[in-house]
Design an enzyme around this catalytic site. Structure first.
Site, short mmCIF file in Angstrom:
data_model
loop_
_atom_site.label_atom_id
_atom_site.label_comp_id
_atom_site.label_asym_id
_atom_site.label_seq_id
_atom_site.Cartn_x
_atom_site.Cartn_y
_atom_site.Cartn_z
N HIS A 27 -7.57 3.28 0.98
CA HIS A 27 -6.70 3.69 2.06
C HIS A 27 -7.48 3.62 3.38
O HIS A 27 -8.59 4.12 3.48
CB HIS A 27 -6.24 5.13 1.78
CG HIS A 27 -5.20 5.64 2.71
ND1 HIS A 27 -4.07 4.93 3.06
CD2 HIS A 27 -5.09 6.84 3.34
CE1 HIS A 27 -3.31 5.66 3.87
NE2 HIS A 27 -3.92 6.81 4.06
N ASP B 54 0.82 -1.21 0.00
CA ASP B 54 0.00 0.00 0.00
C ASP B 54 0.86 1.26 0.00
O ASP B 54 2.03 1.24 0.35
CB ASP B 54 -0.89 0.03 1.25
CG ASP B 54 -1.99 -1.01 1.22
OD1 ASP B 54 -2.14 -1.70 0.21
OD2 ASP B 54 -2.70 -1.13 2.24
N ASP B 55 0.22 2.38 -0.38
CA ASP B 55 0.75 3.74 -0.18
C ASP B 55 1.84 4.16 -1.14
O ASP B 55 2.60 5.09 -0.86
CB ASP B 55 1.22 3.94 1.27
CG ASP B 55 0.17 3.62 2.29
OD1 ASP B 55 -1.01 3.94 2.03
OD2 ASP B 55 0.48 3.03 3.34
#
Length: 288
Positions: free
Chosen positions: A133, A13-14
């Site tokens: 998210h 993620d991210d």
């Protein structure tokens, strides 16, 4: 008749939030088991991270965001309740509270999510799935908007529905959050026809996915198709959009590139894959 295979997407993620996180994600793909990443399209480094990921063949999805003080992808004047003052709310809790008390307009969320997917493609991503998210796509009312987008675009969706484990008792805070997400995922109505939810784990271990934790998770995987979410990064960066955020990014990177982990995957016969490959194959029984 042989045992059905376990096919595993290891998704970081991210991507795009910070150069140190981007560097860790790219290294975990080059040298480790990461097969996929999801990009925060309005993250400060997204415009550089997406071409870098594509250059080394890293599969990409969109990390749909409604928090973390990011600017919106849609014009700010079009989404004032999603991004008051031109920035999204600071945390998942702030957004959830505003959403559940009617302070956020549904049509603005719809507009913003579509704008994020469109921007990902403009940056050069060949998008193969969606997630959110801080898992905000599980919120009542937000879920149908995300699933409608997934159906329209023909994209599978992360679905964090893994059941609690006894080992979670050692960390009550993450255990409560993860169990709540599991309840939201499992209590939701069935998926919209044409939308594939892929069962996902790693929520409890977020930020603390050590080698030992990763080996334990791998041993627990049954046959079927799954995602393991992770958060590799280099060092201990300061993330201005979320100054209080402190994950074990480096320890996750070390785990994801560990020779012991690679050997365990080989011994267990786990097949590392991507969402694009899962979509091209016949659906497995574990997908809801």
């Amino acid at each position: 008749m042989g045992r059905a295979p376990t096919r595993l997407v290891v998704n970081a993620d991210d991507l795009g939030l910070h150069p140190a996180l981007d560097a860790g994600i790219l290294r975990a793909h080059r040298e480790g088991i990461v097969t996929s990443a999801t990009v925060l399209v309005k993250g400060p480094s997204a415009a550089r991270a997406v071409p870098s990921a594509r250059a080394q063949g890293l599969a990409l999805g969109v990390h749909l965001s409604l928090s973390t003080r990011l600017p919106p992808a849609a014009p700010a004047s079009h989404v004032p309740t999603v991004a008051p003052g031109g920035r999204m709310r600071a945390s998942w809790a702030d957004f959830a509270r505003a959403w559940l008390t009617g302070q956020v307009r549904r049509e603005e969320v719809e507009l913003e999510l579509a704008a994020q997917l469109r921007l990902a493609r403009e940056l050069g991503a060949e998008v193969d799935h969606l997630d959110a998210h801080q898992h905000l796509h599980l919120l009542p009312g937000v879920r149908p908007l995300v699933e409608a987008l997934a159906k329209r675009e023909g994209l599978p969706l992360r679905w964090p529905d893994r059941l609690p484990r006894v080992s979670w008792l050692r960390a009550p805070g993450p255990a409560v959050k993860t169990t709540l997400l599991t309840l939201l995922a499992r209590a939701a109505p069935g998926p919209v026809p044409g939308v594939r939810r892929v069962s996902a784990g790693g929520v409890f271990e977020a930020g603390q996915l050590t080698e030992a934790a990763l080996l334990s998770l791998l041993e627990s995987l049954p046959p079927g198709d799954f995602e393991l979410g992770c958060h590799p990064g280099e060092g201990r960066p300061h993330v201005p959009e979320d100054p209080a955020w402190s994950y074990g990014w480096q320890s996750e990177l070390d785990a994801l590139t560990s020779p012991r982990v690679l050997a365990r995957i080989e011994r267990l016969g786990v097949r590392l894959t991507t969402y694009g490959a899962l979509a091209a194959a016949s659906p497995a029984a574990s997908a809801t």
